[in-house]
Design an enzyme around this catalytic site. Sequence first.
Site, mmCIF file in Angstrom:
data_model
loop_
_atom_site.group_PDB
_atom_site.id
_atom_site.type_symbol
_atom_site.label_atom_id
_atom_site.label_comp_id
_atom_site.label_asym_id
_atom_site.label_seq_id
_atom_site.Cartn_x
_atom_site.Cartn_y
_atom_site.Cartn_z
ATOM 1 N N LYS A 1 0.827 -1.194 0.000
ATOM 2 C CA LYS A 1 0.000 0.000 0.000
ATOM 3 C C LYS A 1 0.870 1.255 0.000
ATOM 4 C CE LYS A 1 -3.792 -1.905 2.842
ATOM 5 N NZ LYS A 1 -4.919 -1.688 1.909
ATOM 6 N N ARG B 1 -10.502 -11.186 1.651
ATOM 7 C CA ARG B 1 -11.417 -12.191 1.100
ATOM 8 C C ARG B 1 -10.825 -13.594 1.165
ATOM 9 N NH1 ARG B 1 -11.684 -8.938 -4.366
ATOM 10 N NH2 ARG B 1 -11.355 -7.332 -2.771
#
Length: 504
Positions: free
Chosen positions: A277, A351
């Site tokens: 990130k 996920r």
Amino acid sequence: MINSSDLTLTAIGTEIQRKGADTLVLGVWKNEDKVFIAASPFSADTTTELEKTLNAIGVAGKADEVTLLPAVEETKAKVLMFIGLGVKDLAELTDEKLRRAAGSAARQLSNAKSAIFAFPADSVARAAAVAEGIALGSYRYENLRSKQSDKPVLSEALIATSVATDKDLPAALKRAAVLGRAVRATRDLINTPANLLYPESFAATVKDYAKSLPLKVTVMDEKRLAKDGFGGLIGVGGGSVRQPRMVKVEYAPAKAAKHLALIGKGITFDTGGISLKPPAGMHAMKSDMSGAAAMFQTIAAIAELGLNLKVTAWLCLAENMPGGASTRPGDVITMFGGKTVEVLNTDAEGRLVMADGLAAASEEKPDVMIDMATLTGAQMLALGLRTAGIMGDEAVRDELVAASNEVGELAWAMPLPEELRPSIDSQVADLANIGERMGGMMTAAVFLEEFVGEVDGKKIPWAHIDFAGPAFNEGSAWGYTPKNGTGSQVRTLVAYAEKLAGSN
């Protein structure tokens, strides 16, 4: 790590003149150019004089607006606090507006260990809303300061109400206290920095907290996870020296007829892994375990309330770090249950751990499964910072949205468009972990749906809550919502569980 102080909530009658407290809290509202005190406990003359003063100093009656005045002779309280109700007519005063006003006042109280809240609370529901707002608003996180603040924390709240002797009020106040405690504990977990809260310490905190409740806790370490095939957790957590954990928490009353499974994302820190990130704002990624924190405190509250409902919470805990053993873009991992996933972006890690949780929970064939995660930035783009997106089986989804609206937490029903499913096809595995960028919140839910099991050839009723925005407030505090960890959706899930238990 869970250190929020407790709070006593007590109902008293509306004759409060002889009741002592540090602060007396009153609601105010403005119609056209005049401010009024709602449910004033004072004589007409005293009320008129106070309203003149409030008008003279420009009080607007807006939500979150606080005004302090010296106490008057008709009360033993030391200070008067006036909180804006945010309405132009008392007919507009909903339970949620009462809850927010009481929470805002409690949040902004200073130098007060005790307070009387004299609001328009003329029913059990309204008195409970005031109590719940106080329990949510009276929160302070100072667990890590070398010197604790010498400012007192609210520990005793007296709710003035005309229904103080109603037989249903004690249970309503107990529920408010339990919910407030659960939300404050969720905030404590979210606000704890990642060097202190990591998969192993999170699991230990759960075990310790659960000792006083009728809960069974099972902790699966990295060896057990590898042996049993939890490829999502092992793959996401492989780059960190702090190894992943799956924590299973069970509440099983003997006569429960229905079983609810809760699956929570617990990424204790998310760097993005190899797909790193940007550094700006990365510190807030300590909050990427908000789903697991909220699911644990939901089952804790359900147990404390004694609901006749079997509940199993699966807390999927990992730290997503770049390292020599990190999953690389292009790697294929085998999830719990055998499906294979091509990892195209290691920052779509939530996920993966949630897929393990959903597949494992499905093996027990629960009546309903709900998963919750700070899953996508797309949720915030679609619905903003205060509204959660709920997807999945339409019946479960809509019941959750209704529960959310009932308790005052914002949520919106979102679809699962069938055209998104082909976008997560992989050329080398069963699935890819990313797909269509547009509508990314729904694409992530479509991925998760692939891991929802079946019973007798039918999908287990399931819903997915994406609350990336509501879970962590980087803006200003408002109502009963503080900065940083919010404890969002705990009350929604408890309200849903109460209805499910009641349908047995």
